[in-house]
Design an enzyme around this catalytic site. Structure first.
Site, PDB file in Angstrom:
ATOM      1  N   GLU A 161      10.366  -4.689  -2.067  1.00  0.00           N
ATOM      2  CA  GLU A 161       9.925  -4.434  -0.692  1.00  0.00           C
ATOM      3  C   GLU A 161       9.858  -5.761   0.049  1.00  0.00           C
ATOM      4  OE1 GLU A 161       5.130  -3.996  -1.195  1.00  0.00           O
ATOM      5  OE2 GLU A 161       6.301  -2.255  -1.741  1.00  0.00           O
ATOM      6  N   HIS A 167       0.333  -3.130   1.467  1.00  0.00           N
ATOM      7  CA  HIS A 167       0.301  -4.076   0.355  1.00  0.00           C
ATOM      8  C   HIS A 167       0.061  -5.462   0.906  1.00  0.00           C
ATOM      9  CE1 HIS A 167       3.032  -1.481  -2.432  1.00  0.00           C
ATOM     10  NE2 HIS A 167       1.811  -1.023  -2.337  1.00  0.00           N
TER      11      HIS A 167
END
Lengths: 380, 290
Positions: free
Chosen positions: B210, B248
């Site tokens: 990511e 995150h």
């Protein structure tokens, strides 16, 4: 969490960094009074949570109180990268001989705090890092021993030639590291660090980002939060324990897990539409969270359809289904909802949704395409 | 075969009586994981679910059980201490599920763990599973099936999505590892890729990255220089705006570093097939399995 320059200056000063005094003004009149109080020429700086203020016209010099008033008038209310300037900082202007950059970040690669300095300070340090990385000098700080004397001195010599300046800089680096540690910061930066014509080493700027994960041990920082710098919907999301970022598209999405939420946004784009937001309901699956998530998304007038993408693990699908039913009872839902649920307690969830005539699929591609189709047809 | 954990792995659960710890301990036992003990200070001598002994300290638990792995479900304020304790007691594999550990705590924990010869997976991760043998963490066992594909990912539920597609297409997994979404993690992509490379039964690897950082770019170079096993890649966050944290702590694009585009280009540049959507991973894996 980002904090303002004037707040970071106070933290730096509390740790003994040489930071000139400043005043904060919310009106041109306050800026004029501040300039009079400080005496002499001043600098007026926009207090917003973005970089590049100078380039955007958010930093001005003023030779006297009247021009300070004028400069503050021009800066207050200004839009810098989408943020409105509500406050300015007024500080004495200094006679600059040399500008440098100093910053501490937690470096992912070396897994420790890294102190960086560059004699090419002042403006765009990112540009320096990209185009001339050799002009940036770094020291990895072993957190068990802290910033060692030879590291601080070494970086001082990378900036200056004469020993008194090197020593002053090394002392400043140590104090900056102390401020960084004591605040659980993820970034502490001085740009520029200056040497004045009088030979003084001064931090005339301060920037700090605080680690959100460490705020639980710093209740004193809660008051530093500036609600005006955050979308109201984002404030509400944070208070409800949701992770939300507003975007500009029409397809609202409610997803469990950050990675899956990003992949859902990407898939919306892949099929030719734009996501209205990032929203991660997190691991726990309290139905109330789902209601809050719906309320937040519905507050965005651009949203034309809402899609749920839930992959049950810790999150139980039936809890999410109950939350959807509750939201339909409590809120005025004026956009179509499409649902994808799979994983833990999927069967129970489908039954709950069937009782309110909401269909659900277990394919992510299907739900995204359906949401886009409905968003295109919908008027709101 | 599998990597890191298999049917012989003896596991401790730190925080076994907590809300998450007890739920997932039960799930792991049901899956077939050998849970040999729990650790909760002050609850030593009690028994969990009729047959798992609880100890006050990890050291006691190690003496009594000879465990080789421990999974941590304790709250963020105490999680770094739990990692120190496990490493000091000689646990070889420490898996930290806890989300929200302050990053400076992790900068201190990392050298501590390394000096004691332990391996840390996580924090802020779903753990790992070797389908049909053992699972450590919170990955849902029912979506996995044994087979030749290794999966390594920074995400949680996105990993489930990918596994779900693989299993649905009849493609099983050797081991699936969630390395965690934080900026500082104990085991990175390259560590997992080299484990998969050495595992004779892992015949293809799916790497799910990511935005944020440069781990994927470095892993891509490693794939080209050090691996025979084919790798298929996916990157989440193509639509994420710069400078914003996407849930995150690690998922933030800063400056020019760490965009999805940059990572996908690095993958392609080093011979890794890149899937545009999670569903496309299946075909790419099938092709690389031959």
């Amino acid at each position: 969490m980002k904090i303002h320059e004037y707040q970071a200056r106070k933290i730096f000063r509390d740790h003994g960094l040489p930071v000139p005094p400043e005043r904060v003004a919310g009106t041109p009149a306050e800026a004029e009074a501040a300039a009079r109080e400080l005496g002499g020429p001043v600098v007026i700086k926009a207090q917003v949570h973005v970089g590049g203020r100078g380039k955007a016209g958010g930093v001005k010099l003023a030779s006297d109180p009247a021009s300070a008033r004028e400069a503050a008038g021009a800066i207050l209310g200004m839009d810098i990268k989408g943020l409105e300037v509500g406050k300015v900082l007024v500080a004495p202007a200094v006679d600059i001989e040399h500008e440098a950059y100093v910053g501490i970040i937690v470096d992912r690669a070396s897994q420790c705090p890294v102190l960086m300095v560059s004699a090419a300070g002042g403006v765009d340090i990112e540009d320096v890092a990209r185009t001339t990385p050799e002009k940036i000098h770094k020291a990895e700080i072993d957190p068990r021993y802290g910033l060692l004397n030879h590291q601080a001195m070494g970086l001082g010599f990378d900036l200056y030639d004469d020993l008194p300046r090197v020593r002053a800089a090394a002392d400043l680096f140590r104090r900056l590291y102390e401020a960084f540690l004591a605040s659980d910061a993820s970034l502490a930066e001085v740009n520029p660090l200056v040497v004045t014509r009088q030979g003084e080493v001064l931090a005339i700027d301060a920037k700090m980002n605080l680690d959100d994960n460490a705020l639980f041990r710093h209740p004193e920082f809660e008051e530093l939060r500036d609600p005006a710098s955050e979308e109201p919907a984002e404030t509400m999301a944070r208070e409800k324990g949701l992770s939300y970022v507003k975007l500009d598209g029409t397809v609202g999405c409610i997803v469990n897990g950050a990675g899956l939420a990003m992949a859902t946004m990407d898939l919306i784009k892949y099929y030719g539409a734009e996501p209205a937001n990032f929203l991660d309901i997190g691991g726990s699956s309290n139905p109330e969270k789902v209601v809050s998530a719906m309320r937040i998304i519905l507050s965005d007038p651009n949203v034309k359809a809402i899609l749920f993408n839930i992959f049950g693990g810790i999150t139980r699908c039936d809890d999410v289904a109950n939350g959807i039913v509750k939201a339909l009872e409590q809120l005025e839902v004026d956009v179509p909802i499409v649902i994808r649920l799979t994983g833990t307690n999927e069967k129970e969830a489908l039954e709950i949704l069937r009782s309110v005539n909401l269909p659900a699929t277990n394919s992510m591609d299907e739900v995204v395409q359906k949401a886009i189709e409905l968003a295109k047809g919908a008027a709101r | 075969m599998s990597v890191l954990i298999d049917g012989t792995t003896k596991l401790l659960v730190q925080g076994i009586t907590g809300r998450d710890g007890s739920f997932h301990a039960r799930q792991m036992i049901e899956y077939g994981t050998q849970v040999v003990g729990g650790v909760v200070p002050g609850k030593g001598g009690q028994v969990f679910e009729g047959d798992v002994p609880i100890f006050d300290t990890v050291a006691e638990a190690m003496d009594a059980t000879g465990a080789d792995a421990s999974v941590i479900y304790v709250p963020p304020a105490f999680a770094a201490d739990a990692i120190y304790e496990a490493a000091d007691a000689g646990v070889l594999l420490i898996v930290a599920i806890t989300e929200g550990i302050p990053v400076l705590d992790m900068t201190r924990a990392m050298p501590f763990v390394a000096e004691r010869g332990s391996r840390l997976v996580g924090p802020n991760c779903p753990g790992l599973i070797s389908p049909g043998k053992s699972k450590v963490g919170i990955l849902p066992g029912q979506i996995c099936t044994p087979g030749p594909v290794g999966v390594v990912s920074r995400s949680g539920t996105l990993t489930y999505e990918v596994i779900h597609h693989l299993t649905g297409a009849g493609i099983g997994q050797s081991t699936c590892i969630g390395i965690g979404g934080d900026p500082i993690i104990g085991t990175n992509f390259i560590d997992c890729l080299s484990l998969f490379e050495e595992d004779p039964e892992t015949r293809a690897v799916v790497m799910i990255g990511e935005i944020g950082g440069t781990d994927e770019q470095e892993a891509a170079a490693f794939v080209e220089s050090d691996m025979e096993t084919p790798v298929v890649g996916f990157i989440a966050g193509q639509t994420a705006p710069p400078g914003r944290r996407m849930g995150h702590a690690g998922a933030i694009i800063s400056g020019s570093e760490g965009t999805a585009k940059e990572k996908m280009e690095a993958f392609e540049g080093h011979g890794i097939a890149v899937a545009r959507r999670p569903a496309d991973i299946v075909d790419l894996v099938r092709q690389s399995l031959g």
